[in-house]
Design an enzyme around this catalytic site. Structure first.
Site, PDB file in Angstrom:
ATOM      1  N   HIS A 202       1.162  -8.269   0.655  1.00 15.08           N
ATOM      2  CA  HIS A 202       1.674  -7.123  -0.100  1.00 15.08           C
ATOM      3  C   HIS A 202       1.073  -5.779   0.273  1.00 15.08           C
ATOM      4  O   HIS A 202       1.457  -4.749  -0.241  1.00 15.08           O
ATOM      5  CB  HIS A 202       1.457  -7.342  -1.602  1.00 15.08           C
ATOM      6  CG  HIS A 202       0.013  -7.165  -2.025  1.00 15.08           C
ATOM      7  ND1 HIS A 202      -0.946  -8.086  -1.728  1.00 15.08           N
ATOM      8  CD2 HIS A 202      -0.611  -6.179  -2.689  1.00 15.08           C
ATOM      9  CE1 HIS A 202      -2.099  -7.677  -2.202  1.00 15.08           C
ATOM     10  NE2 HIS A 202      -1.942  -6.506  -2.793  1.00 15.08           N
TER      11      HIS A 202
HETATM   12  C1  UD1 Z   1      -6.199  -4.709  -5.410  1.00 12.64           C
HETATM   13  C2  UD1 Z   1      -6.402  -3.679  -4.341  1.00 12.64           C
HETATM   14  C3  UD1 Z   1      -7.820  -3.752  -3.943  1.00 12.64           C
HETATM   15  C4  UD1 Z   1      -8.732  -3.456  -5.167  1.00 12.64           C
HETATM   16  C5  UD1 Z   1      -8.315  -4.252  -6.402  1.00 12.64           C
HETATM   17  C6  UD1 Z   1      -8.927  -3.647  -7.653  1.00 12.64           C
HETATM   18  C7  UD1 Z   1      -4.219  -3.461  -3.280  1.00 12.64           C
HETATM   19  C8  UD1 Z   1      -3.435  -3.669  -2.043  1.00 12.64           C
HETATM   20  N1  UD1 Z   1      -5.492  -3.925  -3.248  1.00 12.64           N
HETATM   21  O1  UD1 Z   1      -6.673  -5.967  -4.976  1.00 12.64           O
HETATM   22  O2  UD1 Z   1      -8.055  -2.900  -2.849  1.00 12.64           O
HETATM   23  O3  UD1 Z   1     -10.043  -3.769  -4.883  1.00 12.64           O
HETATM   24  O4  UD1 Z   1      -6.947  -4.253  -6.551  1.00 12.64           O
HETATM   25  O5  UD1 Z   1      -9.469  -4.584  -8.486  1.00 12.64           O
HETATM   26  O6  UD1 Z   1      -3.739  -2.921  -4.244  1.00 12.64           O
HETATM   27  N2  UD1 Z   1      -1.890 -13.313  -8.068  1.00 12.64           N
HETATM   28  C9  UD1 Z   1      -0.980 -13.515  -9.091  1.00 12.64           C
HETATM   29  N3  UD1 Z   1       0.317 -13.825  -8.759  1.00 12.64           N
HETATM   30  C10 UD1 Z   1       0.742 -13.952  -7.463  1.00 12.64           C
HETATM   31  C11 UD1 Z   1      -0.197 -13.730  -6.428  1.00 12.64           C
HETATM   32  C12 UD1 Z   1      -1.501 -13.389  -6.764  1.00 12.64           C
HETATM   33  O7  UD1 Z   1      -1.334 -13.429 -10.261  1.00 12.64           O
HETATM   34  O8  UD1 Z   1       1.932 -14.227  -7.238  1.00 12.64           O
HETATM   35  C13 UD1 Z   1      -3.279 -12.994  -8.435  1.00 12.64           C
HETATM   36  C14 UD1 Z   1      -4.344 -13.599  -7.560  1.00 12.64           C
HETATM   37  O9  UD1 Z   1      -4.640 -14.906  -7.955  1.00 12.64           O
HETATM   38  C15 UD1 Z   1      -5.487 -12.616  -7.757  1.00 12.64           C
HETATM   39  C16 UD1 Z   1      -4.809 -11.294  -7.966  1.00 12.64           C
HETATM   40  O10 UD1 Z   1      -3.449 -11.588  -8.295  1.00 12.64           O
HETATM   41  O11 UD1 Z   1      -6.204 -12.922  -8.937  1.00 12.64           O
HETATM   42  C17 UD1 Z   1      -4.879 -10.456  -6.719  1.00 12.64           C
HETATM   43  O12 UD1 Z   1      -4.137  -9.289  -6.904  1.00 12.64           O
HETATM   44  P1  UD1 Z   1      -3.530  -8.455  -5.697  1.00 12.64           P
HETATM   45  O13 UD1 Z   1      -2.325  -7.759  -6.235  1.00 12.64           O
HETATM   46  O14 UD1 Z   1      -3.369  -9.355  -4.526  1.00 12.64           O
HETATM   47  O15 UD1 Z   1      -4.544  -7.293  -5.398  1.00 12.64           O
HETATM   48  P2  UD1 Z   1      -5.896  -7.283  -4.543  1.00 12.64           P
HETATM   49  O16 UD1 Z   1      -5.585  -7.168  -3.074  1.00 12.64           O
HETATM   50  O17 UD1 Z   1      -6.758  -8.405  -4.977  1.00 12.64           O
END
Ligand code: UD1
Length: 364
Positions: A202
């Site tokens: 993403h």
């Molecule tokens: C994002 C930021 C990152 C920052 C953080 C702040 C971006 C691109 N990155 O992190 O730089 O440090 O926010 O805290 O915005 N998940 C779901 N459903 C799904 C897939 C994943 O719930 O379908 C969950 C995962 O299990 C995980 C979380 O979402 O707990 C990750 O969120 P994500 O949107 O991937 O952002 P980050 O890259 O982690």
């Protein structure tokens, strides 16, 4: 105890997930003013999280929605400043490195309200990346820096010797430990046979580059292991905007973004995780699932050093196959404590209590 609140600002999926524990911990200390900026406003990304993680509704929603980085940051800065001016919170807690983090932190700092940065001290080499600009700027104005790791602490001790730096560990581990024992059954989302890689993509580096996104998807579909891709709304919108179609292959399936609990369950049951998400890299590390990160670098370098995570540059997705073979063949017994022990929220609240001059005992 003073009636002035501690403000907690969040606005994206990973921030809502982390805020679920931080808010509870802070509530043991002072009234909490919970502010959702509305940076992510999809049902898939927000409402479901609120429900699954039993997060109380925010006190205020800034409803900034989408826009350019400048528009989003400016809207959050202006709206947060108006609220802070009126309510004068005793501290403002921000998380990570999004536009919500930067906007709220600047608003507070300009009003001389102490800023608490959770997930402080992370760095990428690419200083022009939006998140990197945000995190460096917020680390520069925060009064209290709560770090997830020893590496982040050491870095800030060099950069900000004047600030209070507390190594709290990563709140994402708190959330995972709280929920890992009661994950939902996700067999209905899985290919027959039950062996699969769980994938999410993403980040702007891919969604803003249709050629790279298309190649990444083709490479996923060509892997010898079935792939389940949970489609972030941003990725779905990029596919539509660039008229790209998802690969049609017997080993590739795309599903809508899932809830947090389903995401953990999918990561826990997978042979491998393939992602550009920061959160999933650590979750895979804690769950003992090998991870491949489709980026040239990661802020979570400890996972790579531990042998739990491998980097594949987004412009060379054909290397995914080799990385997957290596990941599947490698031992999984890595240590899992690089980011604290799952009690970060309580430590953050205790540090905020000290900053705000109260000696109230804080529980998680
Ligand atoms: C994002 C930021 C990152 C920052 C953080 C702040 C971006 C691109 N990155 O992190 O730089 O440090 O926010 O805290 O915005 N998940 C779901 N459903 C799904 C897939 C994943 O719930 O379908 C969950 C995962 O299990 C995980 C979380 O979402 O707990 C990750 O969120 P994500 O949107 O991937 O952002 P980050 O890259 O982690």
């Amino acid at each position: 105890m003073s009636e002035r609140a501690v403000a907690l600002c969040y606005g994206t999926r990973p921030q809502i997930i982390k805020a679920s524990r931080i808010r509870r911990a802070l509530e043991g200390l002072a009234p909490v003013l919970a502010i959702d900026t509305g940076q992510h406003y999809d049902y898939e990304l927000n409402e479901l999280l609120y429900r699954q993680l039993e997060v109380a509704d925010p006190d205020l929603c800034l409803e900034v929605g989408s826009g350019s980085h400048a528009e989003q940051t400016a809207a959050i800065l202006a709206r947060a400043a108006a609220i802070f001016e009126e309510r004068r919170p005793r501290a403002v807690v921000v998380i990570g490195d999004t536009n919500s983090t930067l906007g709220a932190a600047l608003a507070a700092a300009k009003l001389r309200i102490p800023v608490v940065h959770v997930e402080a001290g992370l760095r990428a080499a690419d200083g022009g990346m939006a998140e990197e600009i945000n995190r460096r700027a917020v680390d520069a104005v925060a009064a209290l820096l709560c770090t997830p790791s020893a590496l982040a602490t050491a870095r800030l001790q060099r950069e900000r010797p004047d600030a209070v730096i507390v190594e709290t560990g990563d709140v994402a581990r708190d959330v995972l430990m709280r929920h890992a024992g009661s994950l939902p059954d996700v067999r209905g989302l899985l290919p027959a046979g039950g062996r699969y890689a769980f994938a999410t993509l993403h980040r702007a580096e891919l969604t803003d580059a249709p050629g790279l996104l298309a190649r990444a998807l083709e490479a996923l579909a060509a892997l010898p292991l079935p792939v389940v891709l949970a489609l972030h709304p941003r990725t779905r919108a990029a596919l539509a905007a660039h008229r790209l179609t998802l690969p049609a292959g017997p080993t590739f399936s795309a599903i809508p973004a899932v809830g947090y609990l389903e995401s953990l369950a999918l990561a826990a049951g997978a042979q491998a995780v393939i992602t550009d998400s920061g959160g999933l890299q650590r979750e895979a590390y804690w769950l003992g699932t090998p991870c491949i990160t489709l980026r040239t670098e990661t802020e979570w370098s400890e996972t790579v050093a531990a042998g739990a995570n491998r980097l594949v540059p987004p412009d060379a997705p054909e290397r995914l196959g080799m990385a997957l073979s290596a990941a599947l063949a490698a031992p999984r017994g890595w240590g899992r404590d690089a980011y604290g022990d799952g009690s970060a929220a309580g430590r953050i609240a205790a540090a905020v209590a000290e900053l705000a001059g109260t000696s109230v005992t804080v529980g998680t």
